[in-house]
Design an enzyme around this catalytic site. Structure first.
Site, short mmCIF file in Angstrom:
data_model
loop_
_atom_site.label_atom_id
_atom_site.label_comp_id
_atom_site.label_asym_id
_atom_site.label_seq_id
_atom_site.Cartn_x
_atom_site.Cartn_y
_atom_site.Cartn_z
CB SER A 95 -0.92 0.01 1.23
OG SER A 95 -0.17 0.03 2.42
CE LYS A 142 -3.86 1.26 4.52
NZ LYS A 142 -3.47 0.93 3.14
#
Length: 962
Positions: free
Chosen positions: A849, A892
């Site tokens: 990511s 996140k």
């Protein structure tokens, strides 16, 4: 005790040595030398015929009076002490022979028993036997001898019926002692039956008789009745039985019988020695060679108690009453059925009928019940078969819990789920869908039932009308044929309507998620919302297939599997079963494959016909709602996973944890620690501090522990202030400083966005592997003179290292387009080395990511342009520069908002995840979706000029996917 009434009744003089007690049934042989009994019986028949239309002789009262003993006074007092030798007294009492048919008043004992004749047994030779049952004690007041049989004026002394709680404490203790000794005697007599038989000895108690005796003693509620019953069984002299007959006081009678029981139990214990005993074999008993049979029973006494005297030819042999049959095997009248010991097999048969077994199970039960009746209770097969039938009777074959379905069903269920759990919208949505479908099916079934009822009523009315209208025989024949045709047509119509009924098949759900997110408690809430019974089956560590499907009956100690045991426990066919930790089930081994056994249980197309090895009869599990839980899908076999509807439950976010703590955990722990809600006040800031700095988990278990630790500290402060007499010094409001004082230094440190930036530093986003929490992660890149090498530090995983390599390759390939080199052939890494580092080096980091963050960091370093410190980004890149989707968006972005980030770059493919974000996250962050590195560069440096960007824009950003 004063007599209740007096009456003049015929009396039967009992033979020498025979004493009838209340509640006892006794045979009295009648021969030619007892003309008085024959005359009395004729008079009883005459009175019965005039008294009742049916002439029942048991309605005519009589009395049975024993012969007196020279050793006893009229009221049973002992005139001569017997000393140590009872034999001399017995011989002395028997030395004077009295003919019962010619007995006078002086020959009769002053106490007797009111009785009734319950039957007459004829032998066909002029001799017969009377069956008489004792009812109550009577005292003989006067004797009349003017008839061929004796009559007497008697005073009745019945025992007073006592309630469950005896008024006298000492009588209660004596009663319990009497029960204990009585059961001990029965047990010892059962064991003594295993002794080697000697010549002339009688067999002991059979197992069935011993069991029935023990059950009768255990269920007896009246002390006087049990004392009379045991006095008839225990070995005693004639004088001792007369004394018991004369004891009207219940307490004195119980004490006397206890004395006799204690004596006989002690004699048998001295007589028998138990040498071996085990759980699987019968005791091996030996006769004591130093003891003769006469030492136990006395000279001339039988070797077994009065229980088996019914087979002896002696006159006046007493019978046991609790078997419920007297007078030619007919049941006794009245309410005595409640006091009779139930037949075990008949009771088992009634339970099987009440269970409403399926046709196949009923056929098996009937076959096994026939076998059970033919097996002797002492055989091991008897217990095995009986246990199997009891299991069949306990399984709920047709009993169901009525679902609480109505107009308010969905609203009530939604409220129940919301009250118990915060969030988890997917699970709640699926359960509400099931409830809605269930309610619609029920509505359809109600309509079909109404149509069936209407059709049956119409058919019944029309058929009756047809029959009533027809009067002639020929017309009746035509009407019968027509009626038969209508019956067939109506039956077919009803069958068609029944086929329209909707059958419910409960869903089989699999809740997957990290520990502590509420999977188990959610299943319990589902059962509460549905109004069904709940049962939890823990599958963790199950290694044997037999634990699921049961053991075959051929094995010792066989028993059903966990599924059938759960059905027996809940007692209904439609409970909610929680299969906890299904991912921890053992694999294939020498005990079988438990996970393969679960295939039939969890297959909607097969579990209506589930076959347990022990029951060996199909059981319908289609109405059971199975909810399985798992932490990981890796260990669940693919065929088993395919049979379940998976619902993923992610870890709670910080916002959700804060809500759960304030609404559920803190009130619960305040009560658990002895405080009241006004004595401790948690603020949002304090709760967030505990969540962010002291826990890092997907669920809320550690959060609950930390909250409990804080409350214990506040409890100490409150107790100290209260004990010192200054409760006003106690401050109920918690502060952030208090948290560090109670919980120690921070266990986890949150990253905060930088206020200033420099080239080579980018803010990335990370979601922790434990789930539930997210944060920012700084990516730092530095260059130095070198030979083109790349150094990676920060405990980076393999996937993260590959992301750095892909980002570096793309930057090197497009260095000229980015304006980083003077010519397309120039190597940007010539005479240069770089170092990539991610802070918090002790924490492992991995995952696909950070590719776009690595690429932007390298471009920032090589171009000397800093990245805005309040901008964060996440996404993986390919060698073509495309930014692909990543996971953990919710965690996140919540972490980014908490860290002070203002703008976030997300992959375009993650646009759908943004819809599920909390509203405060959407309002607090500017979310930009990018699909290529060039788009990300344009948003990071909107004022920058990039030569290669023109080519990307000229092609319209279209990337070939061939």
């Amino acid at each position: 005790m004063a007599p209740l009434q007096t009456a003049t009744v015929p009396i039967i003089t009992l033979p020498r040595g025979s004493v009838l007690l209340p509640g006892i049934v006794q045979r009295i042989p009648v021969s030619s030398n007892r003309p008085d009994v024959a005359s009395l019986l004729a008079a009883v028949y005459t009175r019965a015929a005039s008294k009742t239309p049916r002439g029942r002789i048991d309605t005519v009262p009589i009395a049975c009076v024993p012969l007196a003993s020279p050793l006893l006074g009229p009221n049973g007092q002992l005139l001569i002490q017997s000393g140590d030798n009872n034999d001399n007294n017995e011989n002395k009492s028997e030395s004077v022979e009295v003919d019962p048919a010619k007995a006078s008043k002086n020959d009769l004992f002053s106490w007797g028993v009111a009785a009734k004749i319950t039957g007459v047994e004829g032998r066909g030779t002029g001799e017969f036997t009377l069956l008489v049952e004792g009812l109550a004690r009577v005292r003989v007041e006067k004797i009349y001898t003017d008839k061929a049989f004796l009559e007497a004026k008697v005073a009745y002394f019945p025992d007073e019926a006592l309630g469950p709680n005896l008024p006298d404490r000492s009588l209660e203790q004596l009663f319990q002692h009497l029960k204990l000794l009585s059961r001990e005697l029965v047990a010892i007599l059962r064991l003594s039956a295993l002794l080697p038989r000697t010549a002339g000895s009688n067999p002991g108690l059979s197992p069935l008789l011993a069991r029935r005796l023990d059950l009768f003693i255990l269920r007896q509620k009246q002390p006087g009745t049990l004392a009379d019953f045991m006095a008839n069984i225990v070995e005693s002299s004639y004088e001792e039985r007369l004394q018991i007959l004369s004891l009207v006081d219940v307490k004195s009678r119980v004490a006397k019988v206890i004395e006799l029981l204690d004596r006989q139990v002690g004699n048998i214990k001295n007589r028998v020695k138990i040498t071996t005993f085990s759980a699987t074999t019968l005791p091996f008993l030996e006769r004591d060679p130093n003891k003769r049979d006469d030492d136990v029973w006395g000279p001339g006494k039988p070797r077994v108690p009065n229980v088996n005297k019914g087979t002896a030819p002696a006159p006046g042999v007493p019978l046991l009453p609790p078997f419920g049959l007297v007078g030619g095997g007919q049941p006794k009248g009245g309410n005595q059925d409640e006091d009779q010991e139930p037949n075990e097999i008949e009771e088992l048969q009634r339970r099987l009928e009440a269970a409403k077994l399926t046709p196949e199970a009923a056929k098996v039960a009937e076959r096994e019940l026939k076998r059970l009746k033919k097996i002797h209770p002492a055989q091991a097969e008897y217990a095995v078969t009986r246990t199997y039938l009891e299991t069949l009777a306990e399984i709920p074959w047709s009993t169901m819990t009525d679902d609480r379905l109505g107009p308010e069903t969905l609203a009530r269920a939604r409220k129940q789920l919301d009250d118990d759990h915060y969030g988890l919208e997917k699970v709640k949505k699926r359960l509400l869908e099931y409830l809605a479908v269930l309610r619609l099916k029920q509505s359809i079934n109600d309509d079909v039932d109404a149509q069936i009822k209407k059709a049956e009523e119409e058919f019944g009315v029309s058929s009756i009308k047809k029959v009533d209208d027809s009067t002639e025989a020929s017309t009746m024949t035509d009407q019968a044929a027509e009626l038969e045709e209508k019956i067939k047509a109506n039956t077919a119509k009803i069958e068609i309507l029944k086929g329209k009924r909707m059958v419910d098949k409960s869903p089989i759900l699999l809740l997957v998620g990290p520990p502590g997110v509420g999977k188990t408690s959610l299943a319990r809430s589902v059962a509460t919302a549905l109004g069904r019974k709940f049962h939890r089956i823990s599958l963790g560590g199950v290694r044997d297939e037999a634990e699921i499907r049961g053991h075959r009956r051929t094995y010792v100690a066989a028993m059903p599997g966990l599924i059938v045991q759960g059905l027996k426990k809940v007692g209904v066919t439609n409970p909610v079963f929680l299969l906890d930790e299904i991912d921890k089930v053992g694999g294939s081994n020498h005990h079988g494959d438990p996970s393969a056994a679960m295939l039939e249980v969890l297959d909607p197309e097969q579990n209506h016909n589930f076959n347990d090895h022990y029951v060996n009869t199909p059981i319908d599990l289609s109405k059971v709602m199975f909810i399985a839980t798992a932490n990981s899908l890796d260990t669940i076999p693919a065929p088993l996973l395919d049979r379940m509807e998976m619902i993923y439950i992610p870890g709670y976010t910080t916002l959700e944890k804060r809500h759960i703590a304030l609404q559920h955990l803190i009130p619960k722990q305040i009560r658990a620690n002895g405080l009241s809600p006004d004595q401790v006040v948690f603020t949002d800031e304090v709760v967030s501090k505990i969540i962010e700095s002291y826990t890092r988990e997907a669920g809320v278990r550690n959060l609950e522990r930390e909250v409990s630790s804080v409350l214990r500290g506040k409890a100490v402060e409150y107790a100290d202030a209260k004990d010192s007499g200054h409760p006003e010094k106690y401050n109920p409001v918690l502060t952030v400083e208090d948290i560090e004082r109670f919980l120690g230094i921070e266990k986890f440190e949150e990253e905060i966005a930088e206020k200033t930036s420099r080239p080579g530093i980018v803010t990335g986003l990370v979601a922790y592997s434990s789930g539930g929490n997210g944060s920012i992660l700084f990516i730092e890149v530095a260059d130095m003179p070198g030979n083109g090498s790349v150094q990676l530090t920060g405990k980076l995983g393999d996937v993260l290292k590959e992301s750095v390599e892909v980002a570096l390759t793309w930057v090197k390939a497009h260095a000229y387009d980015l304006g980083l080199t003077q010519s397309p052939t120039e190597n940007i890494m010539k005479d240069r080395s770089i170092h990539v580092h991610c802070p918090s080096g002790s924490i492992p980091k991995d995952g696909p990511s950070s590719g776009v963050g690595q690429a932007v960091a390298l471009i920032s370093l090589f171009s000397g342009r800093p990245v805005p410190p309040t901008m964060a980004m996440t996404g993986e890149i390919s060698l073509r520069g495309r930014i692909t989707a990543v996971g953990g968006i919710k965690e996140k972005l919540i972490g980014a908002l908490r860290a002070g980030v203002k703008t976030v770059l997300l992959p375009t493919q993650n646009r759908k995840e943004v819809k599920d974000l909390p509203q405060e996250v959407k309002d607090g962050l500017k979310i930009i979706h990018v699909g290529h590195v060039w788009e990300a560069i344009r948003h990071v440096w909107p004022d920058g000029q990039w030569p290669g960007e023109e080519e990307y824009l000229r092609t319209g950003g279209i990337q070939s996917r061939l």
